[in-house]
Every structure is written in structure tokens, then in C-alpha cells.
Design an enzyme around this catalytic site. Structure first.
Site, mmCIF file in Angstrom:
data_model
loop_
_atom_site.group_PDB
_atom_site.id
_atom_site.type_symbol
_atom_site.label_atom_id
_atom_site.label_comp_id
_atom_site.label_asym_id
_atom_site.label_seq_id
_atom_site.Cartn_x
_atom_site.Cartn_y
_atom_site.Cartn_z
ATOM 1 N N HIS A 135 12.387 93.651 23.140
ATOM 2 C CA HIS A 135 13.064 94.925 23.371
ATOM 3 C C HIS A 135 14.574 94.761 23.214
ATOM 4 O O HIS A 135 15.244 95.608 22.623
ATOM 5 C CB HIS A 135 12.771 95.445 24.776
ATOM 6 C CG HIS A 135 11.307 95.518 25.087
ATOM 7 N ND1 HIS A 135 10.821 95.550 26.372
ATOM 8 C CD2 HIS A 135 10.218 95.561 24.283
ATOM 9 C CE1 HIS A 135 9.502 95.612 26.339
ATOM 10 N NE2 HIS A 135 9.116 95.612 25.090
ATOM 11 N N CYS B 241 11.112 97.604 3.807
ATOM 12 C CA CYS B 241 11.868 97.758 5.050
ATOM 13 C C CYS B 241 11.823 96.459 5.838
ATOM 14 O O CYS B 241 10.760 95.875 6.022
ATOM 15 C CB CYS B 241 11.259 98.901 5.875
ATOM 16 S SG CYS B 241 11.993 99.088 7.495
#
Length: 748
Positions: free
Chosen positions: A364, A677
Site C-alpha cells: 500500500h 502499462c
């Protein structure tokens, strides 16, 4: 006997405190300490060995061994009995040292006449700083009372070292927190930063390790523990409606906070002469040592809870911590063991850089750092113990290096690098408004990745033509509970507003693996990267998927909308997800909501299996984005979190490029829009090779668009394609050397 041990220990610690109060220089202090320990322990020898560097111990003071051996005798970690104590962080107590396992004879010390040996680690909070040794001629094993007394002394020595007690004129060693330190970690977000240290959880410095009033110290401890128990109870009350995992952790906190055994051990340490703070730290060090050896994950987690609780208790006792009013420097580089996404967002863009002891490239914290374009280095071992608030620090996120308290030479070289990067960014600004067209006339679209509203200003600043990937999971990760549909719809609408008509590709909720929602039941999986994640979670929990789809459709409100499903492994997963979109569209129409003007639904190709899906998949899907980070780790079977293997395989490996080329060919045959990507899209040489094999759209972090565009505009893709083809024909493993040679000759 216990009474005797307490009084003798207190007496020895009292004499140590007198030495600490003396204004003697560092070496003289160490000499006094070895003399008084040998005298108190009734041994002929007492020696102190301290780490010169990570692998080398140096004899810094001795009573009984040859004086000329001081600062001359050195040994490697694990070498001899002293090195064994340092490596294992456990004591060695033997009546016959020459016959003990690992003994090494060192003639320059004159220790061959001493038989008994007791060595203990000098450590603070699990970190070993050196070794304390006593020896005697008589062959005997030291008693448990003697061992205990020396353990307490070793801990106080560690505190003294932390406070710089051995530093000064004629010092035995340089001040621990004044040395220049180079720490090597792992790159989680590229970029460079210079600033000053801001500790997320400041270290508690115990300035009074020795106390002579045990009644007063035990009273202070009791008051602090009472406050700790109240705070834990309050946290439990506030979490009653939260998830079960959080409650379990807090219940464990309560259990430790009310542990009579923990309290009794700390009170015994106080009776032996330690202050309340030092007693807490001693028990914390014991827990950390056990934690380092524990193989049972449950036990490790519980010991970690006790460690955290000890830190809370120390902050209560000392009044130290973030709430002390210390001011964050104007150029903060955040230092932490680890940090959650919500806490990191609280700091926002004020941070110049981030350095973590733990973390992962997909954590995160890494996601937030990338979104905020803040350089991040993870796995920087010992950074939280080496750094102090306000220390000068330089973070090289490109190389994964951290320079703490750098010397003038390092500082000058680092600033030159930053200046060169700044000059390059100025050059890129001159081409910001230009379309990316190669020398051979090929148009390449360059998009940016995003995940926060704060990213959107980079659309204009970077020259990106749109958002090729908007990570929607961040809004789920930073909350303590599931966000409402209305909140998400409002956010997505603001994103589309900020894009000002440029396309935004919203990737649906990509959770699982290393992205675990705090309010979702954690599932223990042996290999979460290959487990229940992304579209698999969405298809198994269609209610969450529908809620997000509704939020996206309502946010579009008549505008174009791009939705992309992550981690699609087979055609059937896409058709099921697409069916959910169609059902949601029909429901929104029945409710009278304005539908998107144009809706395109795509898939991320992150698993090799999808490249071999039936041709009908390529006809049905409206666009495909290659998710390079996951695809590469699965293609090479190399975990991108594993430092032993993640750098072993090159993106420009011939087999990987050939695989991507096959995907390009299938998309060309069905006229399916295709983009790449990931981190590799933002690396100019890799981006050039992708364009040369047929990719016409790349999505990357905003800061990479300038360098990638600059190189592409200076190259002829036909020539680069020929270089790649020739390298492949020659049997090269990677095309990188050949492409780099061509660039040196042709691209300036």
C-alpha cells in the site's frame, strides 16, 4: 540469595552511574568500566568488544588482558567465542574456554592463561552493539546470579553507547549517530531526494538507565501501566463495531497489558537497580530476541504485539513521541519500519522521500508513494535505529541507496545528480505540448498512471494524453470501512472533471495478494500473488463489483467511460464481468440515470494464459492493457518481491519480447487497441523496444513521460526493430546490449 543478588546488582549499577556522571573521555570511561566490573565480579579479566563495522568486532577496553591489544585485536562476526556471542546474540558460559566450540586462540591478548569464560551480547532492542566478557583462571561456570548481574550491566552499557557515553577526546569509537552510513535497500519508487529525517515513530531514548530508588520507580511503572491499560480499553471500545482481526489484536494487547508475569519481571529488574524505562526496555529486548528466533508465525505476531505495547509504555514513561511538539523539518524524508496507506496520505506531498525497513514493491505504501511521485526505498535494514530526527539524508530511489549523514564528497556528487535530472526535466518541458512522433513518422500515445485526485494536475504538467490506468483500490484501502457508492461516484466524477475530456481508464477493484482491505476477512493463502485476487474476488463477490460499476456509470453521466478488469486469466472471466456491466447498464437505464455517451470495456493481460485465449476474446474485448509488472513475474516465474530473483530476468530478454510481439500480432489481427502499462513502460530504452515491436500506447508514472518522449522522438523504429531482429537471429539472450550500442551511435 535473591536479596544478595539485588543489592550486589544495585551496587554495581550505582558505580556505573558514577562513571557515567564523570566527565572522563570516552576511552577513559571504558577503562573505568572494565575495571569496576572485574572488581565487582571478582574476575581477573573484563573486556568490552564493540562493532567497528557490520562484520568486525574490536577490543575497545580491557582489564586483565594485554593493554597493547586494545584497538588492535579484531575478529569477524562468528569468529571465536566473542564472535559467536555477537552472531547468535546468546551468551556463552564455559569453565574451559579452549575446549569450547568455536574457540580461537589470540596470542596478542595473553588470554591463554584464563580458563573460565562468560560472554554476553551488549544489545539494545534486539540490536547487538558489541560483547561484554569476563574471564578467570579458575575453571568454573558462572552462576545464574552472576549471569543475571552481567546481563543487566550489558544492557546499561548499550544505553550508554546510545547516549554517546564513549565518545569524546580519546574516544574508543566514533559517535554512533554521527557516522556517515550507506544503507542499501530496494527501489519501490524511483527518483532522488535530499532532506532531513522525520521519524514516523521516534525512538525512545532512555537517559536514566540506572535508578537508586526502587520504590519510586515501581510506583512510576504502575502509574504508566495503568494509563496503558486505560488506553487499550478505550481502543477496544472504539473497535467493537470493527472487523474481527482488529479486535483480536487489541484483545492480545489487553492480555499483555494485564499480564502479571510481565509486570513481575519488570519490577524485579527495578529491584536490581534499573529505572522503570530501562526495565521496560530490558523485557522488550528479550521479546525481540525471541521474535528473531521464532519460526511460528502466530508466536512472531504475538511477540510483535508485545514489542508495540512496550513502545507505548515507554512513551508514557518518558513523554517522548510524535505528540511531544517536535516540528517536522521543511524538507522531511520519512523514516519508518512500515506504514499504512492512510497514515502516509496524512503526510501527503510534504514528504521529499520515504525509507522503510520493511514493505514491498507492491505494498500500500509503495502504491501511495508512486501516486504522489515520492522516491521510496524499502528493505533498508536498521534505518530506524541508525537515523535520528533532523539527520541529513539523501535518498537514491533509482539505485535503492540511502546516504545518512553523508560526507561532503557524497553530498556534492548527489547534488550534481539532482541538478542533472532537473536540467533534463527542463529540456523535457520544451516538448511537453508536442505529440510523440518518431523519426519514422510513427505516432505513439503516452498516458500516465494515477490513483488519487492529487495525481490529476500531472496530466497537464507531464504532457500525458490521458490516464491509462486509474487505480480504484486506493479509496478502499485507506478507509476503515467499505466506501459508499455515492462517495465513489463523486470521486470518479471529480477525476473525469479534472481530466478535462482526456480519456481515463478506470481499473476495477484490484485487491488481494499484497493489497488487503482492513475491513475484509483475511484469508491465509500459501501464495497470495497466485490466489484469490482482483477479478476473482469481484466475480465471487458480485455485490461489490456492481456497486463500483454503478458508481462509475453515474460518475460518467453522459461522458465517455473506460472500464478495465484486472488479472483476467481466461476468456470466460471477461465474459462474466462484461455481463455484469450489461446488467448494471440495463438497471441504470430503468432507474432513469444518464448513461455514458460511449462505454468501452477492456481487460488487463497480466497472465500468460490470456495471450493464448480463443481469438473470439480478442474480437470481443474493446481494448487490452498489458500489465507488465505481473506479467513479467509470471512469465519468468520470478516473484517481484523476492530480491534473490526479481532482478535476474531482463525485460528485454528475447523470449519476453517475442511473447509481447505475439500479443501485438493477435491484437493487430482483430483491430483491438493495445497498450503497455507498468514500470517498464516508463523506462526509455524499454519503451523504445516496445514501440519498435508494434506497441502504440504506453502508460507510466508522470515523471517518466518526458524522458520516454524525448528518446522516442529521436529514433527511427524501423532501425530499432532491425537491431532487435538481428540480436534474436544471433541467439542473443537479451537485445539490451545491441540496442544500447545502436543508441550510442545514433541517438546522441
Amino acid at each position: 540469595m535473591a536479596e544478595t543478588r539485588e543489592s550486589e546488582s544495585r551496587k554495581l549499577l550505582g558505580r556505573l552511574r558514577d562513571v557515567m556522571a564523570d566527565r572522563a573521555a570516552g576511552q577513559e570511561r571504558l577503562d573505568q568500566i572494565t575495571h569496576l566490573i572485574a572488581d565487582s565480579m571478582k574476575t581477573e579479566v573484563c573486556s568490552i568488544y564493540l562493532f567497528r563495522d557490520d562484520e568486525t568486532l574490536e577490543l575497545c577496553a580491557t582489564e586483565g588482558l594485554k593493554a597493547e591489544a586494545v584497538h588492535q585485536t579484531r575478529m569477524r562476526l562468528g569468529e571465536g567465542l566473542v564472535g559467536r556471542v555477537a552472531r547468535t546474540s546468546t551468551l556463552v558460559n564455559t569453565p574451559d574456554a579452549p575446549k569450547a566450540r568455536g574457540f580461537r586462540y589470540m596470542p596478542e591478548t595473553g588470554e591463554e592463561i584464563y580458563s573460565s569464560f562468560l560472554g554476553l551480547p551488549i544489545q539494545r532492542l534486539g540490536e547487538t552493539l558489541g560483547v561484554l566478557v569476563v574471564q578467570s583462571k579458575a575453571a568454573r561456570e558462572f552462576s545464574s546470579d552472576e549471569v543475571y548481574a552481567l546481563e543487566v550491566v550489558a544492557m546499561v552499557l548499550a544505553e550508554m553507547a546510545e547516549l554517546g557515553a564513549f565518545v569524546g577526546e580519546g574516544a574508543a569509537l566514533k559517535a554512533r549517530h554521527q557516522q556517515s552510513v550507506l544503507l542499501r535497500g530496494t527501489t519501490a519508487q524511483e527518483g532522488t531526494a535530499e532532506g532531513h529525517v522525520w521519524l514516523h515513530e521516534p525512538r525512545v531514548v532512555v537517559t536514566n538507565p540506572v535508578a537508586d530508588d526502587p520504590v519510586k520507580e515501581k510506583s512510576r511503572l504502575e502509574e504508566a501501566v495503568d494509563l496503558l491499560r486505560v488506553s487499550v480499553d478505550q481502543m477496544l471500545e472504539g473497535a467493537q463495531n470493527g472487523d474481527g482481526e482488529q479486535l483480536k489484536v487489541l484483545e492480545t494487547y489487553r492480555m499483555f497489558a494485564n499480564s502479571k508475569g510481565w509486570m513481575r519481571r519488570m519490577e524485579e529488574d527495578i529491584d536490581n537497580g534499573l529505572s522503570a524505562e530501562a526495565a521496560v526496555e530490558r523485557e522488550q529486548s528479550v521479546a525481540r530476541t525471541r521474535m528473531a528466533k521464532a519460526t511460528d508465525p502466530y508466536l512472531r505476531e504475538r511477540l510483535h504485539d508485545l514489542d508495540d505495547l512496550s513502545n507505548r509504555l515507554l512513551r508514557i514513561l518518558t513523554g517522548q513521541g510524535r505528540e511531544t511538539g517536535a516540528e517536522m523539518p521543511p524538507d522531511p524524508v520519512l523514516i519508518a519500519r512500515n506504514i499504512g496507506p492512510a497514515e502516509l496520505l496524512d503526510y501527503g506531498r510534504a514528504l521529499k522521500g520515504i525509507v522503510l525497513e520493511e514493505g514491498s514493491v507492491g505494498s500500500h505504501a509503495a502504491i501511495i508513494a508512486r501516486a504522489l511521485a515520492i522516491p521510496l526505498v524499502i528493505h533498508a535494514t536498521r534505518i530506524t535505529t541508525e537515523a535520528l530526527n533532523g539527520d541529513h539524508i539523501m535518498v537514491d530511489g533509482d539505485q535503492g541507496n540511502v546516504h545518512l549523514r553523508p560526507d561532503d564528497t557524497v553530498t556534492a556528487a548527489f547534488r550534481d545528480k539532482i541538478a542533472m535530472q532537473a536540467a533534463a526535466q527542463e529540456r523535457y518541458a520544451s516538448i511537453r505540448e508536442k505529440k510523440c512522433v518518431t523519426l519514422c513518422g510513427q505516432r505513439i500515445e503516452l498516458h500516465m498512471n494515477a490513483g488519487l485526485m492529487a495525481d490529476l494536475p500531472s496530466l497537464e504538467g507531464s504532457g500525458a494524453e490521458g490516464v491509462g490506468l486509474f487505480r480504484t483500490e486506493l479509496q478502499f484501502l485507506i478507509r476503515a470501512q467499505m466506501p459508499r457508492r455515492s462517495e465513489l461516484s463523486s470521486l470518479y466524477a471529480r477525476v473525469l472533471d479534472a481530466a478535462q475530456g482526456k480519456p481515463v481508464v478506470f481499473r476495477t477493484l484490484d485487491i488481494g495478494s499484497d493489497k488487503v482491505l482492513p475491513y475484509m476477512k483475511t484469508i491465509d493463502e500459501p501464495n497470495p500473488a497466485l490466489g484469490w485476487r482482483a477479478i476473482r474476488v469481484g466475480l465471487d463477490k458480485p455485490g461489490v463489483m456492481r456497486m463500483q460499476l454503478q458508481a462509475l456509470l453515474r460518475a460518467a453521466c453522459g461522458r465517455d467511460l473506460h472500464i478495465m478488469f484486472p488479472f483476467v486469466a481466461q476468456y470466460e472471466e471477461y465474459t462474466r464481468a462484461r455481463a455484469e456491466v450489461d446488467k448494471t447498464l440495463a438497471r441504470e437505464a430503468r432507474l432513469g440515470h444518464t448513461l455514458p455517451d460511449k462505454l468501452r470495456v477492456g481487460a488487463m493481460l497480466e497472465t500468460p494464459s490470456l495471450a493464448f485465449a480463443p481469438i473470439q476474446f480478442f474480437r470481443d474485448v474493446e481494448f487490452i492493457s498489458i500489465g507488465g509488472n505481473d506479467l513479467k513475474q509470471f512469465f519468468f516465474a520470478a516473484d517481484r518481491e523476492n530480491e534473490l530473483v526479481r532482478r535476474r530476468y531482463d525485460t528485454l530478454n528475447v523470449s519476453f519480447l517475442s511473447f509481447i510481439e505475439r500479443i501485438v500480432e493477435r491484437c493487430d489481427a482483430t483491430n483491438t487497441p493495445l497498450s503497455f502499462c507498468g514500470e517498464d513502460a516508463g523506462r526509455p530504452v524499454e519503451a523504445l523496444c516496445f514501440a519498435a515491436i508494434g506497441l502504440r500506447s504506453l502508460s507510466m508514472r508522470p515523471a517518466s513521460i518526458g524522458p520516454v518522449k524525448s528518446l522516442l522522438m529521436r529514433c527511427d523504429l524501423r532501425e530499432v526493430r532491425k537491431v532487435i531482429h538481428d540480436a534474436r537471429h544471433r541467439g542473443a539472450q537479451s537485445v539490451r546490449p545491441a540496442v544500447m550500442d545502436w543508441l550510442r551511435e545514433n541517438a546522441g
